[in-house]
Design a protein around this motif. Sequence first.
Motif, PDB file in Angstrom:
ATOM      1  N   SER A   1      69.628  52.975  27.827  1.00  0.00           N
ATOM      2  CA  SER A   1      70.205  51.645  28.007  1.00  0.00           C
ATOM      3  C   SER A   1      70.982  51.620  29.313  1.00  0.00           C
ATOM      4  O   SER A   1      71.417  52.659  29.815  1.00  0.00           O
ATOM      5  CB  SER A   1      71.122  51.267  26.834  1.00  0.00           C
ATOM      6  OG  SER A   1      72.222  52.161  26.739  1.00  0.00           O
TER       7      SER A   1
ATOM      8  N   ARG B   1      73.973  49.337  31.814  1.00  0.00           N
ATOM      9  CA  ARG B   1      74.991  48.304  31.957  1.00  0.00           C
ATOM     10  C   ARG B   1      75.240  48.072  33.435  1.00  0.00           C
ATOM     11  O   ARG B   1      75.276  49.018  34.230  1.00  0.00           O
ATOM     12  CB  ARG B   1      76.299  48.706  31.276  1.00  0.00           C
ATOM     13  CG  ARG B   1      76.266  48.731  29.749  1.00  0.00           C
ATOM     14  CD  ARG B   1      77.674  48.920  29.187  1.00  0.00           C
ATOM     15  NE  ARG B   1      77.701  48.875  27.745  1.00  0.00           N
ATOM     16  CZ  ARG B   1      77.718  49.938  26.956  1.00  0.00           C
ATOM     17  NH1 ARG B   1      77.713  51.150  27.499  1.00  0.00           N
ATOM     18  NH2 ARG B   1      77.752  49.818  25.649  1.00  0.00           N
TER      19      ARG B   1
ATOM     20  N   VAL C   1      78.199  44.938  31.501  1.00  0.00           N
ATOM     21  CA  VAL C   1      77.376  44.067  30.659  1.00  0.00           C
ATOM     22  C   VAL C   1      76.043  44.757  30.388  1.00  0.00           C
ATOM     23  O   VAL C   1      75.334  45.137  31.326  1.00  0.00           O
ATOM     24  CB  VAL C   1      77.126  42.705  31.337  1.00  0.00           C
ATOM     25  CG1 VAL C   1      76.199  41.842  30.476  1.00  0.00           C
ATOM     26  CG2 VAL C   1      78.449  41.992  31.588  1.00  0.00           C
ATOM     27  N   LYS C   2      75.700  44.934  29.114  1.00  0.00           N
ATOM     28  CA  LYS C   2      74.455  45.592  28.758  1.00  0.00           C
ATOM     29  C   LYS C   2      73.272  44.686  29.075  1.00  0.00           C
ATOM     30  O   LYS C   2      73.286  43.490  28.789  1.00  0.00           O
ATOM     31  CB  LYS C   2      74.452  45.952  27.266  1.00  0.00           C
ATOM     32  CG  LYS C   2      73.240  46.773  26.847  1.00  0.00           C
ATOM     33  CD  LYS C   2      73.360  47.226  25.402  1.00  0.00           C
ATOM     34  CE  LYS C   2      72.165  48.075  24.991  1.00  0.00           C
ATOM     35  NZ  LYS C   2      72.273  48.553  23.598  1.00  0.00           N
ATOM     36  N   HIS C   3      72.226  45.271  29.659  1.00  0.00           N
ATOM     37  CA  HIS C   3      71.023  44.530  29.999  1.00  0.00           C
ATOM     38  C   HIS C   3      69.861  44.987  29.127  1.00  0.00           C
ATOM     39  O   HIS C   3      69.680  46.183  28.884  1.00  0.00           O
ATOM     40  CB  HIS C   3      70.671  44.739  31.476  1.00  0.00           C
ATOM     41  CG  HIS C   3      71.545  43.962  32.411  1.00  0.00           C
ATOM     42  ND1 HIS C   3      71.065  43.018  33.293  1.00  0.00           N
ATOM     43  CD2 HIS C   3      72.895  43.985  32.588  1.00  0.00           C
ATOM     44  CE1 HIS C   3      72.068  42.499  33.978  1.00  0.00           C
ATOM     45  NE2 HIS C   3      73.188  43.074  33.574  1.00  0.00           N
TER      46      HIS C   3
ATOM     47  N   LYS D   1      66.702  44.765  29.855  1.00  0.00           N
ATOM     48  CA  LYS D   1      65.642  45.383  30.649  1.00  0.00           C
ATOM     49  C   LYS D   1      66.213  46.503  31.516  1.00  0.00           C
ATOM     50  O   LYS D   1      67.146  46.273  32.291  1.00  0.00           O
ATOM     51  CB  LYS D   1      64.965  44.339  31.535  1.00  0.00           C
ATOM     52  CG  LYS D   1      64.199  43.275  30.767  1.00  0.00           C
ATOM     53  CD  LYS D   1      63.321  42.455  31.684  1.00  0.00           C
ATOM     54  CE  LYS D   1      64.134  41.713  32.718  1.00  0.00           C
ATOM     55  NZ  LYS D   1      63.270  40.872  33.583  1.00  0.00           N
TER      56      LYS D   1
ATOM     57  N   ASP E   1      66.406  45.996  35.340  1.00  0.00           N
ATOM     58  CA  ASP E   1      67.478  45.218  35.978  1.00  0.00           C
ATOM     59  C   ASP E   1      68.384  46.119  36.817  1.00  0.00           C
ATOM     60  O   ASP E   1      69.039  45.657  37.755  1.00  0.00           O
ATOM     61  CB  ASP E   1      68.320  44.492  34.928  1.00  0.00           C
ATOM     62  CG  ASP E   1      67.588  43.312  34.307  1.00  0.00           C
ATOM     63  OD1 ASP E   1      66.520  42.940  34.837  1.00  0.00           O
ATOM     64  OD2 ASP E   1      68.067  42.780  33.291  1.00  0.00           O
TER      65      ASP E   1
ATOM     66  N   GLN F   1      70.034  47.783  42.479  1.00  0.00           N
ATOM     67  CA  GLN F   1      71.486  47.636  42.576  1.00  0.00           C
ATOM     68  C   GLN F   1      72.077  48.672  43.533  1.00  0.00           C
ATOM     69  O   GLN F   1      73.073  48.422  44.210  1.00  0.00           O
ATOM     70  CB  GLN F   1      72.129  47.789  41.187  1.00  0.00           C
ATOM     71  CG  GLN F   1      71.721  46.734  40.181  1.00  0.00           C
ATOM     72  CD  GLN F   1      72.293  45.365  40.503  1.00  0.00           C
ATOM     73  OE1 GLN F   1      73.379  45.254  41.058  1.00  0.00           O
ATOM     74  NE2 GLN F   1      71.546  44.320  40.164  1.00  0.00           N
TER      75      GLN F   1
END
Length: 394
Positions: free
Chosen positions: A117, A119, A123-125, A127, A130, A134
Amino acid sequence: MFSTISTPPITVSTSFSIIKETMYVSALNLTNFRNYERLYFELTSRVNVLFGRNAQGKSAILESIYLLATSKSHRTWRDLDLIKIGKDACRVCGEVRRETREDATLEVILSRSEGKSVRINKVKHAKISDLIGQLNAVIFSSMDIEMVRGEPLLRRRFLNLEISQLSPQYAYSLARYKRVLDQRNAVLKELKLAGGNSGLLEAWDVQLVQYGAAVVFRRWKFVEKLGKIAGNIHSLLTDGAESLSVVYKPGFELGPAESEREIAEAMKAALSVRRGADIARGSTSVGPHRDDVLISINDVAAREYGSQGQQRTAAIALKLAEIDLMTESTGEPPVVLLDDVMAELDDIRRSQVFGLTVEKCQTLITTTNLADLGDNLRKVAALFEVAGGTVTRV
């Protein structure tokens, strides 16, 4: 599992000035990652040298940054290998400073029971993709030579990891292509074993062509740009004595296509021709999962006929070209990770690599011997000793 914020147990402060117009990682927070139970430390925006004996955790720090950039490790195909032995999950969190966008806090959590997972800014995404883009990073390692002399699978992985950082659309198309490919192969296996209507493949072929053409088109454009830059850098590294050629070779017959539509038409035709053979073998023989990149030195295939020195120089040129291409595409130089490669280079190559990286990017270097870096670099670098899962600023 893990809370979003935890109290840092170890702090190593820094004081170097920030290079203007540069993306950099200002701090890392690791929990149960590789051999680190808990580690927090701050990095400079310039040169950071991690030194110590082998198997102490130097490479793991670079690996954690690359994980934040790509959601994957450069050292293993298995995410679970990153979790500390005896632990159920691990977390990597990084503070990223950016000039062209707002700063970001990036986090990857790997769990033996729940998978991966991510973040972004706590904020957890839903996908994982995503996360990609970054933070941009280019990693040099002793395994880079395998990209030149190894199997096509390694060159495809190189393309996937690097293009995904520049194009979220590529990452999406690639993920969809892999999913459709698995489903088409499942139908092919059924047809091979039990027979039936081959028309069942039509629906999967439409999607395979759609996403496959998108993948091929972006790979082709990327390799075209990368090859030009790498050729110029390679000429510099060899004092003009050798020329480097990098050419994309699709996994199906493709002429001078200029668009995704033309690529899709060629791929569709190839799938049609190969349908009978695919049923007989129970797998798909056409598509970007069969691609390769042809790397030549003085018009001779480097994989088969290049010396080890030539293969290594070609790999370095490709990696250095990535830096320029990422800078051009994003407006910011990527973070550069040099994982124990200095000892393999002679003084001239070492100086050339440093000149093309440390002067314009945040750079992290791992080494077992500080003497490999030279006096000038040691004077401007922040030095961190790594021993047994601890990091100490010297």
